[in-house]
Write an enzyme that holds these catalytic residues in place. Structure first.
Site, PDB file in Angstrom:
ATOM      1  N   HIS A 195       0.820  -1.213   0.000  1.00 12.19           N
ATOM      2  CA  HIS A 195       0.000   0.000   0.000  1.00 12.19           C
ATOM      3  C   HIS A 195       0.857   1.267   0.000  1.00 12.19           C
ATOM      4  O   HIS A 195       0.351   2.358  -0.292  1.00 12.19           O
ATOM      5  CB  HIS A 195      -0.888  -0.013   1.248  1.00 12.19           C
ATOM      6  CG  HIS A 195      -2.313   0.368   0.995  1.00 12.19           C
ATOM      7  ND1 HIS A 195      -2.884   0.463  -0.263  1.00 12.19           N
ATOM      8  CD2 HIS A 195      -3.320   0.696   1.872  1.00 12.19           C
ATOM      9  CE1 HIS A 195      -4.157   0.812  -0.155  1.00 12.19           C
ATOM     10  NE2 HIS A 195      -4.444   0.967   1.129  1.00 12.19           N
TER      11      HIS A 195
ATOM     12  N   PHE B 188      -3.084   8.803   7.475  1.00  8.74           N
ATOM     13  CA  PHE B 188      -3.438   7.436   7.110  1.00  8.74           C
ATOM     14  C   PHE B 188      -4.242   7.469   5.811  1.00  8.74           C
ATOM     15  O   PHE B 188      -4.854   8.474   5.454  1.00  8.74           O
ATOM     16  CB  PHE B 188      -4.166   6.681   8.226  1.00  8.74           C
ATOM     17  CG  PHE B 188      -3.231   6.264   9.327  1.00  8.74           C
ATOM     18  CD1 PHE B 188      -2.535   5.071   9.245  1.00  8.74           C
ATOM     19  CD2 PHE B 188      -3.010   7.093  10.423  1.00  8.74           C
ATOM     20  CE1 PHE B 188      -1.651   4.687  10.240  1.00  8.74           C
ATOM     21  CE2 PHE B 188      -2.118   6.723  11.427  1.00  8.74           C
ATOM     22  CZ  PHE B 188      -1.435   5.518  11.334  1.00  8.74           C
TER      23      PHE B 188
ATOM     24  N   ASN C 131      -6.994   6.431   4.442  1.00 12.15           N
ATOM     25  CA  ASN C 131      -8.406   6.742   4.241  1.00 12.15           C
ATOM     26  C   ASN C 131      -8.750   8.214   4.405  1.00 12.15           C
ATOM     27  O   ASN C 131      -9.873   8.619   4.106  1.00 12.15           O
ATOM     28  CB  ASN C 131      -9.263   5.913   5.196  1.00 12.15           C
ATOM     29  CG  ASN C 131      -9.186   4.431   4.898  1.00 12.15           C
ATOM     30  OD1 ASN C 131      -8.471   4.004   3.992  1.00 12.15           O
ATOM     31  ND2 ASN C 131      -9.917   3.628   5.655  1.00 12.15           N
TER      32      ASN C 131
ATOM     33  N   ASN D 270      -9.400   3.602  -1.302  1.00 14.35           N
ATOM     34  CA  ASN D 270      -9.841   4.508  -0.241  1.00 14.35           C
ATOM     35  C   ASN D 270      -9.057   5.816  -0.195  1.00 14.35           C
ATOM     36  O   ASN D 270      -9.612   6.866   0.158  1.00 14.35           O
ATOM     37  CB  ASN D 270      -9.772   3.809   1.114  1.00 14.35           C
ATOM     38  CG  ASN D 270     -10.851   2.757   1.273  1.00 14.35           C
ATOM     39  OD1 ASN D 270     -11.928   2.876   0.687  1.00 14.35           O
ATOM     40  ND2 ASN D 270     -10.576   1.718   2.054  1.00 14.35           N
TER      41      ASN D 270
END
Length: 239
Positions: free
Chosen positions: A19, A64, A66, A112
């Site tokens: 990610h 983060f 999201n 996201n």
């Protein structure tokens, strides 16, 4: 001015996660092109420098994944940028590992981080999609993207990061085609025509065959016996 955003999650725990390939790409650009030191601003880490003739700000949101849009929106408003001045580098499940594509605008495809950016600045920004492959099952995605790259991934990952960094000046100039060419030269280098690969098999030479013997002349035909009568022979002499 251009704003390059790399997506990922902050902290050593996530540093080598799939990610976080967007963070990795920005780190390589900053290192290779002599950007200033990373410092805290806009709810993230920023570094300033130049790529070719363009002034570029690198941003790694620390909200983060999201909530990445909060950081991106804050930086965009501070510098009075349009969303078209922004390029986001992110992991892409729908591309095979090592594949890279550029895209202008479009949907977030369930990512996201992109979803959050859409909510804060709209969808008109550019993206660099960095393929990490798909685990095959939807329920396995979360564990897959939050897992470190495997050792077997290191070679192609290094090629991708080098290609993205080398092509970054073209990306800043808005030349997606030349950027992709730089990436391709690293991820799929052309093979030299005089390479060391196995040469093509040669057709074995055929052994020379001895020349066919010359045809013998036909034997002379024996003269037929003269069946004329003596009188006929005499008549024929005076014709």
């Amino acid at each position: 001015m251009r704003l390059f955003v790399g997506l990922g999650n902050p902290g050593a725990k996530y540093a080598r996660n799939r990610h976080n390939i967007g963070f990795m790409a920005l780190d390589r650009i900053a290192e290779d092109h002599g950007f200033g030191p990373w410092r805290v601003k806009f709810q993230g880490q920023i570094a300033e420098g130049r790529l070719g003739r363009e002034k570029v700000l690198l941003l790694k949101p620390e909200t983060f994944m999201n909530r990445s849009g909060q950081s991106v929106g804050e930086a965009m408003r501070f510098y009075k940028l349009d969303s078209t001045d922004i390029t986001v580098l992110h992991d892409e499940l729908d591309l095979a590992p090592g594949k890279v594509k550029v895209k202008a605008g479009g949907g977030h495809a369930g990512h996201n981080g992109l979803r959050s950016i859409h909510d804060h600045i709209g969808a008109a920004y550019d993206r660099v999609r960095l393929g990490i492959g798909h685990p095959g099952r939807k329920e396995a995605v979360a564990g897959y993207v939050l897992h470190d790259f495997a050792r077997a991934d290191e070679d192609w990952l290094e090629d991708v990061l080098r290609g993205v960094s080398e092509g970054a000046p073209h990306l800043a100039a808005g030349d997606g085609a030349r950027f992709m060419n730089s990436v391709a030269l690293r991820t799929a280098p052309p093979r030299p025509s005089t390479g060391t690969g196995r040469p093509p098999a040669k057709t074995p030479a055929r052994a020379e065959e001895p020349p066919a013997p010359a045809a013998s002349p036909a034997p002379a035909t024996a003269p037929l016996p003269d069946a004329r009568s003596p009188l006929q022979k005499l008549v024929d002499r005076f014709k």
